[in-house]
Design an enzyme around this catalytic site. Sequence first.
Site, mmCIF file in Angstrom:
data_model
loop_
_atom_site.group_PDB
_atom_site.id
_atom_site.type_symbol
_atom_site.label_atom_id
_atom_site.label_comp_id
_atom_site.label_asym_id
_atom_site.label_seq_id
_atom_site.Cartn_x
_atom_site.Cartn_y
_atom_site.Cartn_z
ATOM 1 N N ALA A 234 0.869 -1.186 0.000
ATOM 2 C CA ALA A 234 0.000 0.000 0.000
ATOM 3 C C ALA A 234 0.900 1.228 0.000
ATOM 4 C CB ALA A 234 -0.905 -0.008 1.229
ATOM 5 N N ASP A 410 5.730 2.312 2.368
ATOM 6 C CA ASP A 410 4.699 1.304 2.574
ATOM 7 C C ASP A 410 3.811 1.783 3.723
ATOM 8 O OD1 ASP A 410 3.139 -0.888 3.111
ATOM 9 O OD2 ASP A 410 4.754 -2.349 2.873
ATOM 10 N N HIS A 411 2.608 2.219 3.386
ATOM 11 C CA HIS A 411 1.725 2.841 4.379
ATOM 12 C C HIS A 411 1.248 1.849 5.443
ATOM 13 C CE1 HIS A 411 -0.390 6.105 5.998
ATOM 14 N NE2 HIS A 411 -0.826 6.672 4.885
ATOM 15 N N ARG A 412 1.473 0.568 5.221
ATOM 16 C CA ARG A 412 1.064 -0.417 6.216
ATOM 17 C C ARG A 412 1.897 -0.301 7.488
ATOM 18 N NH1 ARG A 412 1.610 -5.815 2.772
ATOM 19 N NH2 ARG A 412 3.524 -4.680 2.198
ATOM 20 N N ILE A 413 3.166 0.107 7.334
ATOM 21 C CA ILE A 413 4.036 0.166 8.513
ATOM 22 C C ILE A 413 4.741 1.509 8.675
ATOM 23 C CG2 ILE A 413 4.428 -2.321 8.714
ATOM 24 C CD1 ILE A 413 6.953 -2.032 7.124
#
Length: 438
Positions: A234, A410-413
């Site tokens: 993401a 990476d917008h997840r982390i």
Amino acid sequence: MFKVKFADIGEGLTEGTVAEVLVKVGDVVKEGQSLYFVETDKVNSEIPAPVAGKIAVINIKAGQEIKVGDVVMEIEDGSDTSATSEPKAETKSEAKVEVVEENASVVGATPVSNDVIVRKQTTTVNKSSTIKATPLARKVAADLNIDLSLVTPTGPNQRILVADIKNHQASSTQLASQPISQPAPTPSPSAHQTIAPTIKVVEPSAPLSWDEVPMNGVRKATVKAMTKSHTEIAAFTGMKNTDITETHKMRTELKDHAAASGIKLTYLAFIIKAVAKSLRDMPNINVRGDFANNKIQFMHNINIGIAVDTPNGLMVPVIKGADHLSVFEIAIKISELANKAKDGKLTRAEMTEATFTVSNFGSVGLDYATPIINSPESAILGVGTMSQTPLYINGELQKRFIMPLSMTCDHRIIDGADAGRFLIKVQDYLSKPVLLFM
């Protein structure tokens, strides 16, 4: 008779493509002499002869796909004709392995630049560096002082083979030995005349047509890596104009001093050092995601990958422990790794374990872009074209050197706010470059 089989050269591969056959039937070869050149999605390698003898059978040709275990050649070595020996175990360590890429393609095909390009600056491109040729063919051409741009390629994907070099040399020698006849004079076109180029005309009503070229190992890896990045990550990109006027001044002051020691001091060296120090200050950017176990891995090492465009495809060599290196040492590493990449001499160790990547797309004239994360990393910094811009500083209009930075995460982390703080941190170091030497 010794049956030479295509063996796993140590990277867990299952198949490859023959780029060039280096011997012919009847040749007498020594143990360790290169027999053929193979491409895979992980490495390029010259495969050596496991035994000495005479080449009796060749079952492969350039462009052919082979699988591990296939019998590629047979060598008369004086052994029992019924023997079906496997290549010696030492073959794995003897094989000259040259890395093509490891997820390098996801960075984007931007050539490495030892300098950040300034707008309106004219650069000269070495034509031979853009020509596809096997490493062995390049070496032979260099030894014979042959310009690769004059050689007609016959290998897969228009790649120049050793045989092409030899054919070119033979034809050149033949032409040189022929008497030169004086051609009849031809009228030269006037200044107002133009010569129309040859154009292949396709009728508008003709059905759609195309040419097909098989994907080589580099392209296959590109497809795999880019698909993985776009389907699993993401991603978001933040952009910032960065004032590097003070870095520009410091580089100007130190450039000649560095050159006296054989060091090409580049803007990229300052940028990588600033990134490394910023990653040390903000370990929440230097991370990987273990999503199967719902964990975030905070990497202890700061290893910076740099994108390098080579005749064999895009590679991302890695400057390991960049936070422990000086700006001068990073400049040396950039030159060494870029040259090894272009010569096809990178080892796998020099292509792996990056924790963050820098892509200098400013070298092709771009200001901003959305660089693609080099999985399993979680962030990548894109460097745009530097320009001179008038800015008000303390109420006074000044000429400043501005460099656009684009960072994909990476917008997840990694949260967007942290990405913004990281870009500001990099800017702080580049606006006060003396901090890079502390």
